[in-house]
Design a protein around this motif. Structure first.
Motif, PDB file in Angstrom:
ATOM      1  N   LEU A 126       0.809  -1.221   0.000  1.00 35.40           N
ATOM      2  CA  LEU A 126       0.000   0.000   0.000  1.00 35.40           C
ATOM      3  C   LEU A 126       0.842   1.270   0.000  1.00 35.40           C
ATOM      4  N   HIS A 127       2.175   1.126   0.094  1.00 34.96           N
ATOM      5  CA  HIS A 127       3.054   2.299   0.071  1.00 34.96           C
ATOM      6  C   HIS A 127       3.657   2.543  -1.310  1.00 34.96           C
ATOM      7  N   THR A 128       3.369   1.643  -2.261  1.00 34.79           N
ATOM      8  CA  THR A 128       3.870   1.785  -3.625  1.00 34.79           C
ATOM      9  C   THR A 128       2.686   1.896  -4.572  1.00 34.79           C
ATOM     10  N   PRO A 129       2.600   2.949  -5.387  1.00 34.57           N
ATOM     11  CA  PRO A 129       1.444   3.110  -6.271  1.00 34.57           C
ATOM     12  C   PRO A 129       1.269   1.920  -7.212  1.00 34.57           C
ATOM     13  N   GLY A 130       0.022   1.462  -7.326  1.00 34.65           N
ATOM     14  CA  GLY A 130      -0.273   0.357  -8.223  1.00 34.65           C
ATOM     15  C   GLY A 130      -1.757   0.247  -8.501  1.00 34.65           C
ATOM     16  N   VAL A 131      -2.097  -0.555  -9.512  1.00 39.97           N
ATOM     17  CA  VAL A 131      -3.485  -0.790  -9.911  1.00 39.97           C
ATOM     18  C   VAL A 131      -3.599  -2.238 -10.368  1.00 39.97           C
ATOM     19  N   SER A 132      -4.700  -2.896 -10.028  1.00 42.11           N
ATOM     20  CA  SER A 132      -4.996  -4.217 -10.578  1.00 42.11           C
ATOM     21  C   SER A 132      -6.195  -4.104 -11.506  1.00 42.11           C
ATOM     22  N   ALA A 133      -6.376  -5.129 -12.359  1.00 45.29           N
ATOM     23  CA  ALA A 133      -7.487  -5.103 -13.310  1.00 45.29           C
ATOM     24  C   ALA A 133      -8.044  -6.505 -13.524  1.00 45.29           C
ATOM     25  N   VAL A 167      -8.369  -2.789  -8.067  1.00 43.51           N
ATOM     26  CA  VAL A 167      -7.996  -2.059  -6.854  1.00 43.51           C
ATOM     27  C   VAL A 167      -6.871  -1.094  -7.215  1.00 43.51           C
ATOM     28  N   TYR A 168      -6.955   0.133  -6.729  1.00 44.44           N
ATOM     29  CA  TYR A 168      -5.846   1.079  -6.866  1.00 44.44           C
ATOM     30  C   TYR A 168      -5.348   1.403  -5.466  1.00 44.44           C
ATOM     31  N   TYR A 169      -4.065   1.735  -5.349  1.00 42.35           N
ATOM     32  CA  TYR A 169      -3.493   1.892  -4.010  1.00 42.35           C
ATOM     33  C   TYR A 169      -2.160   2.635  -4.077  1.00 42.35           C
ATOM     34  N   GLY A 170      -1.712   3.098  -2.906  1.00 42.60           N
ATOM     35  CA  GLY A 170      -0.362   3.610  -2.735  1.00 42.60           C
ATOM     36  C   GLY A 170      -0.052   4.989  -3.271  1.00 42.60           C
ATOM     37  N   GLY A 171      -0.996   5.656  -3.901  1.00 41.59           N
ATOM     38  CA  GLY A 171      -0.702   6.971  -4.459  1.00 41.59           C
ATOM     39  C   GLY A 171      -0.753   8.070  -3.408  1.00 41.59           C
ATOM     40  N   THR A 172      -0.268   9.237  -3.792  1.00 43.71           N
ATOM     41  CA  THR A 172      -0.361  10.398  -2.909  1.00 43.71           C
ATOM     42  C   THR A 172      -1.461  11.314  -3.415  1.00 43.71           C
ATOM     43  N   GLY A 173      -2.026  12.071  -2.517  1.00 44.29           N
ATOM     44  CA  GLY A 173      -3.134  12.948  -2.891  1.00 44.29           C
ATOM     45  C   GLY A 173      -4.457  12.211  -2.768  1.00 44.29           C
ATOM     46  N   TRP A 210      -6.238   2.876  -0.292  1.00 42.75           N
ATOM     47  CA  TRP A 210      -6.625   2.071  -1.440  1.00 42.75           C
ATOM     48  C   TRP A 210      -8.092   2.315  -1.760  1.00 42.75           C
ATOM     49  N   GLY A 211      -8.474   1.925  -2.953  1.00 43.13           N
ATOM     50  CA  GLY A 211      -9.866   2.053  -3.365  1.00 43.13           C
ATOM     51  C   GLY A 211     -10.149   1.068  -4.490  1.00 43.13           C
ATOM     52  N   VAL A 212     -11.382   1.043  -4.939  1.00 41.99           N
ATOM     53  CA  VAL A 212     -11.827   0.122  -5.992  1.00 41.99           C
ATOM     54  C   VAL A 212     -12.362   0.938  -7.164  1.00 41.99           C
ATOM     55  N   TRP A 213     -12.054   0.513  -8.379  1.00 41.78           N
ATOM     56  CA  TRP A 213     -12.632   1.136  -9.569  1.00 41.78           C
ATOM     57  C   TRP A 213     -13.457   0.092 -10.310  1.00 41.78           C
ATOM     58  N   TYR A 214     -14.487   0.553 -11.034  1.00 40.22           N
ATOM     59  CA  TYR A 214     -15.310  -0.364 -11.818  1.00 40.22           C
ATOM     60  C   TYR A 214     -15.986   0.380 -12.965  1.00 40.22           C
ATOM     61  N   VAL A 215     -16.258  -0.372 -14.033  1.00 36.64           N
ATOM     62  CA  VAL A 215     -16.968   0.151 -15.195  1.00 36.64           C
ATOM     63  C   VAL A 215     -17.463  -1.045 -15.989  1.00 36.64           C
ATOM     64  N   ARG A 220      -6.089   9.266 -11.646  1.00 32.91           N
ATOM     65  CA  ARG A 220      -5.563  10.621 -11.463  1.00 32.91           C
ATOM     66  C   ARG A 220      -6.079  11.215 -10.160  1.00 32.91           C
ATOM     67  N   ASP A 221      -5.273  12.110  -9.599  1.00 36.01           N
ATOM     68  CA  ASP A 221      -5.685  12.781  -8.373  1.00 36.01           C
ATOM     69  C   ASP A 221      -6.453  14.054  -8.700  1.00 36.01           C
ATOM     70  N   THR A 222      -6.845  14.788  -7.679  1.00 37.19           N
ATOM     71  CA  THR A 222      -7.683  15.970  -7.882  1.00 37.19           C
ATOM     72  C   THR A 222      -6.951  17.125  -8.555  1.00 37.19           C
ATOM     73  N   THR A 223      -5.624  17.051  -8.649  1.00 39.36           N
ATOM     74  CA  THR A 223      -4.868  18.086  -9.348  1.00 39.36           C
ATOM     75  C   THR A 223      -4.574  17.704 -10.792  1.00 39.36           C
ATOM     76  N   GLY A 224      -4.988  16.489 -11.198  1.00 44.42           N
ATOM     77  CA  GLY A 224      -4.721  16.017 -12.547  1.00 44.42           C
ATOM     78  C   GLY A 224      -3.475  15.184 -12.668  1.00 44.42           C
ATOM     79  N   GLY A 225      -2.710  15.057 -11.575  1.00 42.33           N
ATOM     80  CA  GLY A 225      -1.511  14.219 -11.596  1.00 42.33           C
ATOM     81  C   GLY A 225      -1.866  12.742 -11.504  1.00 42.33           C
ATOM     82  N   VAL A 226      -0.900  11.892 -11.772  1.00 45.61           N
ATOM     83  CA  VAL A 226      -1.122  10.453 -11.733  1.00 45.61           C
ATOM     84  C   VAL A 226      -1.013   9.960 -10.286  1.00 45.61           C
ATOM     85  N   TYR A 227      -2.115   9.369  -9.809  1.00 43.92           N
ATOM     86  CA  TYR A 227      -2.150   8.753  -8.471  1.00 43.92           C
ATOM     87  C   TYR A 227      -1.508   7.371  -8.533  1.00 43.92           C
ATOM     88  N   SER A 228      -1.909   6.571  -9.514  1.00 38.01           N
ATOM     89  CA  SER A 228      -1.291   5.271  -9.781  1.00 38.01           C
ATOM     90  C   SER A 228      -1.696   4.832 -11.183  1.00 38.01           C
TER      91      SER A 228
END
Length: 198
Positions: free
Chosen positions: A106-113, A128-134, A161-166, A185-193
């Motif tokens: 959880l301390h290293t940005p990553g995403v599963s699919a 699952v997405y995790y480890g990002g800042t912001g 961490w959080g979950v994404w779905y579509v 992406r985070d709220t500033t438009g930068g890459v969260y993971s």
């Protein structure tokens, strides 16, 4: 008598002249505004324009533990402090991704699919997405058939961490449907993971 009439007529004429001169000089005339201060025809001075509300970036939907969220294709997702749970129409048995057993850093940005299709050609994508800042804001998923915009879910308290779905309908001619990239992406438009598979 005739002299009196002439005197009255002269007095009335004199009073009319005095009144006319007072009206002409006693009321100041309005001066036209300088050209720079006058608005152009049909325009409004900017000093009177209403302030536009500030736009804020969206954030993940915050859900309570075990709160079920159903996506349009019928899949259900719910989160617990241990991780992601979900079912699909073709697989009603709950599936689970553990985020606290050490398999995910959880301390290293990553995403599963995960990609799960139905016999009717409907596809549910999640991970699952995790480890990002912001603060996670938007999730973009690029597939072999195009780009999708996923919805993020998180538990309260910033768990890291959080979950994404579509979901989408699978193109009939696409037998090798796959995910190529997932970018959170985070709220500033930068890459969260992010996840890159190609």
């Amino acid at each position: 008598m005739t002299g009196t009439k002439r005197y009255v007529a002269v007095a009335v004429a004199a009073a009319a002249l005095i009144t006319a001169s007072t009206a002409a000089y006693g009321v100041p005339t309005a001066k036209p505004a300088p050209a720079a201060a006058r608005p152009a025809h049909g325009s409004v001075l900017s000093a009177h324009a209403p302030a536009l509300p500030a736009r804020t970036a969206p954030t993940a939907r915050i859900v309570a533990p075990d709160e079920h969220v159903t996506e349009p294709g019928g899949a259900e997702f719910w989160l617990t402090p241990e991780g992601k749970h979900w079912t699909t129409l073709d697989n009603p048995d709950p599936q689970f991704t553990n985020v606290v057993n050490g398999n995910i850093d959880l301390h290293t940005p990553g995403v599963s699919a995960f990609v799960e299709g139905t016999a009717q050609g409907h596809v549910t994508l999640s991970g699952v997405y995790y480890g990002g800042t912001g603060t996670a804001s938007r999730v973009t998923v690029r597939t072999t058939a195009g780009t999708l915009h996923a919805k993020p879910l998180e538990l309260a308290g910033n768990p890291g961490w959080g979950v994404w779905y579509v979901s989408t309908d699978l193109p009939a001619a696409d037998e090798n449907y796959a995910v190529r990239h997932v970018v959170v992406r985070d709220t500033t438009g930068g890459v969260y993971s992010r996840l890159d598979l190609s």
